[in-house]
Motif scaffolding. Structure first.
Motif, short mmCIF file in Angstrom:
data_model
loop_
_atom_site.label_atom_id
_atom_site.label_comp_id
_atom_site.label_asym_id
_atom_site.label_seq_id
_atom_site.Cartn_x
_atom_site.Cartn_y
_atom_site.Cartn_z
N ILE A 44 1.04 -1.25 0.05
CA ILE A 44 0.09 0.02 -0.11
C ILE A 44 0.97 1.19 -0.03
N GLU A 45 1.95 1.07 0.76
CA GLU A 45 2.68 2.46 0.91
C GLU A 45 3.46 2.57 -0.59
N TRP A 46 3.97 1.50 -1.44
CA TRP A 46 4.41 1.67 -2.83
C TRP A 46 3.32 2.19 -3.40
N PHE A 47 1.92 1.72 -3.56
CA PHE A 47 0.90 2.31 -4.37
C PHE A 47 0.69 3.79 -3.96
N ARG A 48 1.17 4.13 -2.88
CA ARG A 48 1.01 5.50 -2.48
C ARG A 48 1.90 6.40 -2.89
N THR A 49 3.26 5.79 -2.95
CA THR A 49 4.03 6.73 -3.55
C THR A 49 4.22 6.87 -5.03
N ILE A 50 3.40 5.90 -5.75
CA ILE A 50 3.43 6.02 -7.08
C ILE A 50 2.01 6.88 -7.62
N HIS A 51 1.33 7.26 -6.54
CA HIS A 51 -0.06 7.99 -6.72
C HIS A 51 -1.02 7.04 -7.33
N CYS A 52 -1.17 5.80 -6.70
CA CYS A 52 -2.18 4.55 -7.20
C CYS A 52 -2.84 4.45 -6.24
N GLU A 53 -3.69 5.26 -5.42
CA GLU A 53 -4.47 4.89 -4.30
C GLU A 53 -5.97 4.49 -5.05
N PRO A 54 -6.57 3.37 -4.59
CA PRO A 54 -7.84 2.97 -4.95
C PRO A 54 -8.82 4.05 -5.05
N ASP A 55 -9.62 4.34 -6.11
CA ASP A 55 -10.69 5.46 -6.19
C ASP A 55 -11.75 4.64 -6.16
N PRO A 56 -12.73 4.80 -5.21
CA PRO A 56 -14.06 3.88 -5.24
C PRO A 56 -14.94 4.28 -6.49
N GLN A 57 -14.77 5.50 -7.17
CA GLN A 57 -15.39 5.99 -8.22
C GLN A 57 -14.76 5.87 -9.46
N GLY A 58 -13.68 5.19 -9.27
CA GLY A 58 -12.81 4.89 -10.63
C GLY A 58 -12.11 3.57 -10.38
N GLN A 59 -10.90 3.76 -11.03
CA GLN A 59 -10.24 2.38 -10.94
C GLN A 59 -9.25 2.20 -10.13
N GLY A 60 -8.56 1.14 -9.92
CA GLY A 60 -7.35 0.81 -8.97
C GLY A 60 -7.09 -0.57 -8.99
N PRO A 61 -6.12 -1.02 -8.04
CA PRO A 61 -5.50 -2.19 -7.68
C PRO A 61 -6.23 -3.07 -6.62
N VAL A 62 -6.51 -4.12 -6.99
CA VAL A 62 -7.14 -5.08 -5.73
C VAL A 62 -5.94 -6.30 -6.03
N ILE A 63 -5.96 -6.90 -4.55
CA ILE A 63 -5.44 -8.32 -4.87
C ILE A 63 -6.24 -9.41 -4.76
N VAL A 64 -6.18 -10.34 -5.68
CA VAL A 64 -7.01 -11.52 -6.00
C VAL A 64 -6.42 -13.00 -5.19
N ASN A 65 -4.98 -12.99 -4.66
CA ASN A 65 -4.75 -13.85 -3.87
C ASN A 65 -3.38 -13.41 -3.08
N ALA A 66 -2.96 -14.06 -2.27
CA ALA A 66 -1.65 -13.55 -1.32
C ALA A 66 -1.13 -15.05 -0.76
N PHE A 67 0.11 -14.82 -0.62
CA PHE A 67 0.76 -16.18 0.14
C PHE A 67 1.92 -15.54 0.74
N CYS A 68 2.49 -16.33 1.92
CA CYS A 68 3.79 -16.25 2.54
C CYS A 68 4.36 -17.48 2.91
N ASN A 69 5.67 -17.55 2.85
CA ASN A 69 6.52 -18.74 3.09
C ASN A 69 7.43 -18.08 4.26
N PHE A 70 7.29 -18.95 5.34
CA PHE A 70 8.17 -18.49 6.66
C PHE A 70 9.19 -19.37 6.67
N TYR A 71 10.27 -18.51 6.98
CA TYR A 71 11.63 -19.11 6.92
C TYR A 71 12.38 -19.12 8.39
#
Length: 139
Positions: A44-71
């Motif tokens: 989200i911080e990267w999205f903010r720095t590139i001026h890519c905050e989601p706009d409920p009245q427009g377009q933007g990013p959404v994640i459709v899956n997520a994973f994490c490997n713990f080492y």
């Protein structure tokens, strides 16, 4: 299931954040759900720095899956460095990847994860083509 980060990825951001006392669970290490918060905060911080905050009245990013490997477990006190990478732009999606390491243990990856990001038209609630600006950033 273990998903490996690809060799071919582009570093786009780095963020340092504290490990908080409340991030730990009864076992005395950072709870697995908190790692996803670290990944989300960095993305989200990267999205903010590139001026890519989601706009409920427009377009933007959404994640459709997520994973994490713990080492390696993380413990309070300390700071983590989360590195954000991107790759594989498609028509409507791109991949985001992250590594987490303690600042005082540089190069030793404690966890690695990622998420598929899809570009969405929010009012229409459907995927749309990645804008050229985003495609350039993630290519």
């Amino acid at each position: 299931m273990k998903i490996e980060l690809p060799d071919n990825k582009k570093l786009v951001a780095e963020m340092t954040m504290p490990i908080r006392w409340g991030d730990m669970d009864a076992m005395g290490h950072v709870n697995n759900t908190v790692y996803f918060r670290y990944l989300e905060t960095a993305r989200i911080e990267w999205f903010r720095t590139i001026h890519c905050e989601p706009d409920p009245q427009g377009q933007g990013p959404v994640i459709v899956n997520a994973f994490c490997n713990f080492y390696k477990q993380l413990e309070y006190p300390g700071d983590v460095l989360v590195k954000t990478y991107v790759s594989d732009p498609g028509r409507t999606t791109f991949e985001s990847w992250h590594t987490i390491e303690r600042v005082d243990q540089p190069g030793l990856i404690s966890a690695a994860g990622g998420a598929t990001v899809i570009w969405v038209d929010f009012p229409q609630q459907k995927a749309v083509t990645l804008p050229d600006r985003m495609r350039q950033l993630v290519s």
